[in-house]
Every structure is written in C-alpha cells, then in structure tokens.
Scaffold this active site. Structure first.
Site, PDB file in Angstrom:
ATOM      1  N   LYS A   1       0.903  -1.196   0.045  1.00  0.00           N
ATOM      2  CA  LYS A   1       0.119  -0.092   0.107  1.00  0.00           C
ATOM      3  C   LYS A   1       0.774   1.192   0.009  1.00  0.00           C
ATOM      4  O   LYS A   1       0.705   2.283  -0.716  1.00  0.00           O
ATOM      5  CB  LYS A   1      -1.127  -0.179   1.267  1.00  0.00           C
ATOM      6  CG  LYS A   1      -1.769   1.046   1.319  1.00  0.00           C
ATOM      7  CD  LYS A   1      -2.702   0.967   2.448  1.00  0.00           C
ATOM      8  CE  LYS A   1      -3.535   2.383   2.526  1.00  0.00           C
ATOM      9  NZ  LYS A   1      -4.730   2.235   3.703  1.00  0.00           N
TER      10      LYS A   1
ATOM     11  N   GLU B   1      10.371  -4.575   5.016  1.00  0.00           N
ATOM     12  CA  GLU B   1      10.479  -5.994   4.594  1.00  0.00           C
ATOM     13  C   GLU B   1      10.254  -6.118   3.187  1.00  0.00           C
ATOM     14  O   GLU B   1      10.959  -6.610   2.390  1.00  0.00           O
ATOM     15  CB  GLU B   1       9.555  -6.700   5.427  1.00  0.00           C
ATOM     16  CG  GLU B   1       9.917  -6.720   6.916  1.00  0.00           C
ATOM     17  CD  GLU B   1       8.996  -5.888   7.691  1.00  0.00           C
ATOM     18  OE1 GLU B   1       8.841  -4.601   7.131  1.00  0.00           O
ATOM     19  OE2 GLU B   1       8.599  -5.935   8.919  1.00  0.00           O
TER      20      GLU B   1
ATOM     21  N   GLY C   1      -4.766  -1.890   4.956  1.00  0.00           N
ATOM     22  CA  GLY C   1      -4.105  -2.851   4.384  1.00  0.00           C
ATOM     23  C   GLY C   1      -4.867  -4.134   4.786  1.00  0.00           C
ATOM     24  O   GLY C   1      -4.849  -4.993   3.825  1.00  0.00           O
ATOM     25  N   ARG C   2      -5.332  -4.472   5.793  1.00  0.00           N
ATOM     26  CA  ARG C   2      -5.950  -5.797   6.282  1.00  0.00           C
ATOM     27  C   ARG C   2      -7.296  -5.745   5.804  1.00  0.00           C
ATOM     28  O   ARG C   2      -7.705  -6.996   5.618  1.00  0.00           O
ATOM     29  CB  ARG C   2      -5.779  -5.718   7.846  1.00  0.00           C
ATOM     30  CG  ARG C   2      -6.617  -4.562   8.581  1.00  0.00           C
ATOM     31  CD  ARG C   2      -6.066  -4.756   9.961  1.00  0.00           C
ATOM     32  NE  ARG C   2      -6.800  -3.728  10.823  1.00  0.00           N
ATOM     33  CZ  ARG C   2      -6.255  -2.502  10.747  1.00  0.00           C
ATOM     34  NH1 ARG C   2      -5.067  -2.234  10.150  1.00  0.00           N
ATOM     35  NH2 ARG C   2      -6.699  -1.506  11.583  1.00  0.00           N
TER      36      ARG C   2
ATOM     37  N   GLU D   1      -5.088  -6.602  14.746  1.00  0.00           N
ATOM     38  CA  GLU D   1      -4.650  -5.225  14.225  1.00  0.00           C
ATOM     39  C   GLU D   1      -5.695  -4.188  14.369  1.00  0.00           C
ATOM     40  O   GLU D   1      -5.354  -3.076  14.673  1.00  0.00           O
ATOM     41  CB  GLU D   1      -4.054  -5.350  12.795  1.00  0.00           C
ATOM     42  CG  GLU D   1      -2.975  -4.027  12.592  1.00  0.00           C
ATOM     43  CD  GLU D   1      -2.018  -4.181  11.644  1.00  0.00           C
ATOM     44  OE1 GLU D   1      -1.041  -4.661  11.473  1.00  0.00           O
ATOM     45  OE2 GLU D   1      -2.613  -3.852  10.436  1.00  0.00           O
TER      46      GLU D   1
ATOM     47  N   HIS E   1      -5.916 -32.897  17.370  1.00  0.00           N
ATOM     48  CA  HIS E   1      -5.006 -33.365  18.083  1.00  0.00           C
ATOM     49  C   HIS E   1      -3.444 -32.608  18.330  1.00  0.00           C
ATOM     50  O   HIS E   1      -2.475 -32.674  18.285  1.00  0.00           O
ATOM     51  CB  HIS E   1      -4.244 -34.510  16.707  1.00  0.00           C
ATOM     52  CG  HIS E   1      -5.228 -35.355  16.305  1.00  0.00           C
ATOM     53  ND1 HIS E   1      -5.547 -36.616  17.009  1.00  0.00           N
ATOM     54  CD2 HIS E   1      -6.336 -35.510  15.799  1.00  0.00           C
ATOM     55  CE1 HIS E   1      -6.389 -37.381  16.509  1.00  0.00           C
ATOM     56  NE2 HIS E   1      -7.055 -36.754  15.652  1.00  0.00           N
TER      57      HIS E   1
ATOM     58  N   LYS F   1       8.979  -0.813  14.494  1.00  0.00           N
ATOM     59  CA  LYS F   1       9.558  -0.642  13.235  1.00  0.00           C
ATOM     60  C   LYS F   1      10.598   0.395  13.635  1.00  0.00           C
ATOM     61  O   LYS F   1      11.545   0.411  13.182  1.00  0.00           O
ATOM     62  CB  LYS F   1       8.567   0.152  12.494  1.00  0.00           C
ATOM     63  CG  LYS F   1       7.543  -0.752  11.929  1.00  0.00           C
ATOM     64  CD  LYS F   1       7.020  -0.060  10.602  1.00  0.00           C
ATOM     65  CE  LYS F   1       5.672  -0.586  10.191  1.00  0.00           C
ATOM     66  NZ  LYS F   1       4.901   0.028   9.410  1.00  0.00           N
TER      67      LYS F   1
END
Ligand code: F6P
Length: 526
Positions: A182, A188, A242-243, A329, A360, A485
């Site tokens: 975005k 990263e 973003g999400r 978030e 399990h 950050k």
C-alpha cells in the site's frame, strides 16, 4: 440445549450460510440485551457512516470503504464527495485485461517465453488475505482447472530463507513478480522486492524488469522510482485499510493471474452479498452483527479473551492467520476512538487450525483447560469428495462427524457420575471429567467455491468492525505497529556501523548490548 425453541431462535441464515449460536453461554434475553447495547453504541448509525464513506478512521482522517471494492458497477459510494465506484472498476477492468493477456501467453518475458509463475511480494494485509483466498481456491475444481500449469507463490518475510523458498526451482525467464505494498515503503517488502529484482536482473539483464515486475500500490510515484513501468502498476486508495485490501488489486491482481478474473469476480460478488446483508438486514437476522455482539459478550462480559477459529476444511487453513491480523490489528486497542483509556479490555486473541488437525494439537486445553469460545466452520459439499468402497462413511463425512461432535463435547462435557457408571477407576475420575458449558458457534456453508470464500471473508470483516463499533474504538488504524519499526531502524544503523566500520555497540540497555555484541561476534558467511 434441550429447549427446541431456544435452539431454533439462536440460528440465522443468509444465502446458504447457516449460523447456529445456540451453544453460546447466552439466552434469548441475553441477545435482546445485546441488541440494546448495540442501540446504545449507535451501531446502526456507525455501519451507515462506514457505507456512506464518512471519515470514521478519525486518527488517519480516512473513509473506510473496502465495501466499495466489491460493489456492483452501478453502485454509488462517495468518499470526499466523489463516487469511488467508477475508479474501482477502472482498475478491475485493467486487471481483467492484463490477466487475460498474461494468461493467454501474449505477454512474454525477456527471452520471449510466456510467464507461468507469479511471485507476490508483500506482507501483512498485502499478503495474508490473498494467501487465504489462494489457499481456499486451490482445490476448488473450477479454480484448479483454470490454474492448470501455473503457480502462485508468496514472499512475505524479510527472512532470506523465505526468499529462497519462494523462488526455489523457479526460472526467472518464466516468472512474473508482483510487488504489493500500500505504502511502497514497508522495509521488509522493499528489501524483498530489491532482492527479487536482483534475481531477475542478474539472470535476464536490467531491461527484463519491465516485463517481469509489476506492482500494486497507492503510491504510484514510488513504484515508478523503484523502476517498475507505471503502465504496469495497479492502484488502490487510502480509504482501503491494508488488512481490508484483499478485494482491491492487492488480491484481485495475483488471484486473477492465477485463476482468471471471472473466478475472482465471483469471490468479490460473494463478499458484496454479505456487505448488502450487513447493511440492510435487521439485527435479529444479521449474521455479522450477531457474531460481533456475541464476541463482545464473550470477551467483555464473560471475560474470555481468546477465540479459536476451527474450519473443518483444509482449504480454509489460512483463514485463521488472516483473521489474526484482521481482528488483532483492528481491535487490539487500549483507548477509545476519542483517545480515552478504555475501562475494559478490547480485542481478542485469535488463533486456529483446521479440524481435525487442531483436535490432535490444542483441543486438550479447550476441553479441560481454559474456556475458549470456538468458531466451528463446516462445509456441506466437499471440494474434493472421496468415498472408498467398503468404508462406513465417505472421507468428508468422517471429517464432518468430528465437526458435529466437538461442539457438543464442549457444551455437555462429561460428569463424574457418567464416569462412575462407566466404571472408570476412582483416581482417574477428576482427570477424565469435562466441565462442559464451553461456548462455541457453528457455521455451515453449502459449499466452498469462490463465492462462499468471499462471503466468509466479508462476514469476518464486518464482525470485527461491529465489535470495534460496540467497544467504541477505531478498528481501522494501527499505531501499535510503529514503535517496534522505529526501534528496528536504530538497530539497523548499529549493525551497519559495527559491520562496516567496526564501531562498538553503543546506546542500548545492557541486555540488548550483550545480545547485539554476541550476534555481531560471528561474521556472516556472505
Ligand atoms: O503491520 C503494519 C502494516 O501497516 C499493515 O497494516 C499492513 O497490512 C502491512 O503493514 C503492510 O503494509 P504495506 O502494504 O504498506 O506494505
């Protein structure tokens, strides 16, 4: 659970999505009170404001309009007085055209070969939603047929191990890289994008970038500066969080390259059907509203801080990781939208795994340890049915036997009396007792094609927004990711100074200084 009227009242259905919340620790009176809470919190008005494009993300002064990304072409949804729907469709039309050219083989790479592999580079919302949808579509027969001979991979983590994995056995000559960010500034993603660019350039030469790298961003200026042809950039807008961006070019582009635009359009239509449902249905029938209210009930009133997402469907294996970001978030906030510290805890801890794998793994804790409200998600028709002659049931029925059994195991538990009657040794009675009365809800979807995947996504998006509206927080900002950050950038400077100029570690607390010194003592192999 023996009250048939209560059980019936605690269900809701929309277009084949069936919700049963009778195993919640709630009565019909509780639900009525939650509706009163919704009224007091002005839930309806808040939902309307979102759909009207009002700037409800006040700390970033933005509208919240992911619903516009999947609205029909003739819809009118304004942000800043401008109808955004035509812009959305202009980008979708561009994606449709580009993906057709790409998939037909007319788009060729630097060596003249058609491209069949796509690596989508992005993190957080620029990764998790598309990964969820891709994973869910992969085994849908129609989608699988459309994707034959193609690969879609994701590169998210800045860990070079993820780079190695994402390009393993890929030939740059047949690979297209989509850089998805975005902001186009995420550390990263930008380092990964430069690393993959180097992989392409070192194999095919600098002129190959225009044919092998494209981008999705709101920041087209930075896309150009990175060296990607602006004609091959796909826009979205700051009113898409973003999400919440999987329905923008963030998801639509890579998914269309893999499956073709018509399948992705069905996914968008599924999401849009739930948008319409949440916006227009009465609260009694409104699945995301009911879910949001029940989550608030569990977290804030009953004090259960976590929620397990348990799809009995392997295709939904990436639902929980996506919801982790979407929910935590969005609602992991400590202050109200007006900046006042909350007198209660908002947000919830989301985790999950597909059933039966989770059974399990962590179900022990859910059955006898902590109380974790569970979302069970089942599908009536398997994407990949198998029936072995001679078996008692089909493979899907075997899976679904567990889906139906687990909620009752949690709800009813097992008493010492039952164990006594089974002649369980006395010393094992406490260990084999299940307290029961553990809340869950069950979703039953008719099938899992692109449409239902869109519905499921939209249900969770709106549920999370409803929770935030009731808690009175801003579910659309994410200031909490900033501090880490900025501290990382101080560390980055130190690592550079120590490695390149031999400078000692300075300015850190004794703990960090020792850790860093130990780390720097070993010279990297490259
Ligand atoms: O983790 C913080 C965050 O800003 C997320 O909200 C977002 O999805 C992610 O980083 C990636 O951001 P971008 O798409 O700008 O690279």
């Amino acid at each position: 659970m023996t009250d048939a009227d209560r059980c019936k009242a605690m269900t809701a259905e929309f277009e084949g999505v069936y919700l049963d919340y009778s195993r919640q620790q709630a009565t019909t009176e509780t639900i009525d009170k939650l509706f009163k809470l919704a009224e007091a919190a002005k839930l309806k008005e808040k939902i309307d404001k979102m759909f009207k494009g009002e700037k409800i993300n006040t700390t970033e002064n933005r509208s919240v309009l992911h619903v516009a990304l999947r609205a029909p072409r003739d819809a009118v949804i304004n942000s800043d007085g401008v109808n955004v729907v035509p812009e959305v469709w202009a980008v979708k039309d561009k994606i449709k055209q580009f993906s057709e050219t790409f998939r037909s083989g007319s788009w060729v790479g630097a060596t003249g070969k058609p491209l069949t592999n796509v690596v989508s580079v992005g993190i957080g919302g620029s990764f998790l939603g598309p990964l969820f949808v891709h994973t869910a579509l992969q085994t849908d027969p129609e989608a699988a047929e459309a994707a034959k001979g193609r690969q879609l991979r994701f590169l998210a983590n800045v860990d070079p191990v993820d780079v190695a994995r994402s390009i393993k056995d890929l030939d740059p000559a047949t690979t297209l890289v989509v850089v998805v960010s975005k902001t186009f500034t995420t550390a990263e993603t930008m380092l990964n994008a430069r690393t993959i660019k180097e992989w392409i350039v070192s194999s095919l030469g600098p002129q190959a970038v225009s044919k092998h790298m494209i981008a999705v961003s709101t920041n087209l200026k930075l896309v150009k500066e990175f060296g990607i042809d602006p004609n091959n950039a796909f826009a979205f807008w700051d009113w898409v969080g973003g999400r919440y961006s999987v329905c923008s070019a963030v998801g639509v582009l890579p998914l269309s390259l893999q499956y073709g635009f018509p399948i992705v359009q069905k996914f968008l239509e599924g999401a849009s059907s739930i948008d319409n449902h949440v916006h227009t249905s009465s609260f009694e029938k409104n699945i995301p509203v009911l879910l949001g209210l029940l989550s608030v009930w569990n977290v804030s009133f009953l004090g259960y801080p976590a929620r397990a997402i348990l799809p009995y469907c392997q295709a939904l294996e990436k639902l929980a990781p996506h919801i982790q970001q979407l929910s935590m978030e969005s609602n992991g906030k400590g202050v109200s939208i007006d900046g006042v510290r909350l007198p209660f805890e908002a947000g919830e801890i989301d985790f999950g795994e597909p059933g039966t794998n989770g059974q399990h793994s962590f179900y022990q804790l859910i059955h006898q340890g902590r109380v974790i409200p569970c979302d069970f998600i089942g599908v009536i028709k398997s994407q990949q049915p198998v029936y072995l002659k001679g078996e008692t049931v089909s493979n899907h029925d075997e899976l679904m036997s567990n889906f139906f059994a687990q909620p009752d195991a949690l709800a009813y538990g097992k008493t010492p009396e039952q164990l006594h009657s089974e002649k369980v040794p006395e010393n094992l009675i406490p260990h084999k007792t299940f307290q029961g009365n553990r809340p869950s809800l069950s979703f039953l979807l008719s099938s899992l094609s692109a449409y239902e995947i869109g519905q499921l996504l939209s249900i969770y998006e709106h549920r999370i927004a409803v929770q935030g509206f009731i808690w009175g927080i801003n579910s659309f900002d994410q200031w909490g990711v900033e501090l880490g950050k900025s501290l990382a950038s101080t560390v980055r400077k130190q690592l550079h100074a120590s490695r390149m100029e031999g400078k000692p570690v300075e300015g850190f607390n004794p703990s960090s200084a020792s850790l860093l010194t130990r780390f720097l003592a070993v010279k990297p192999s490259t």
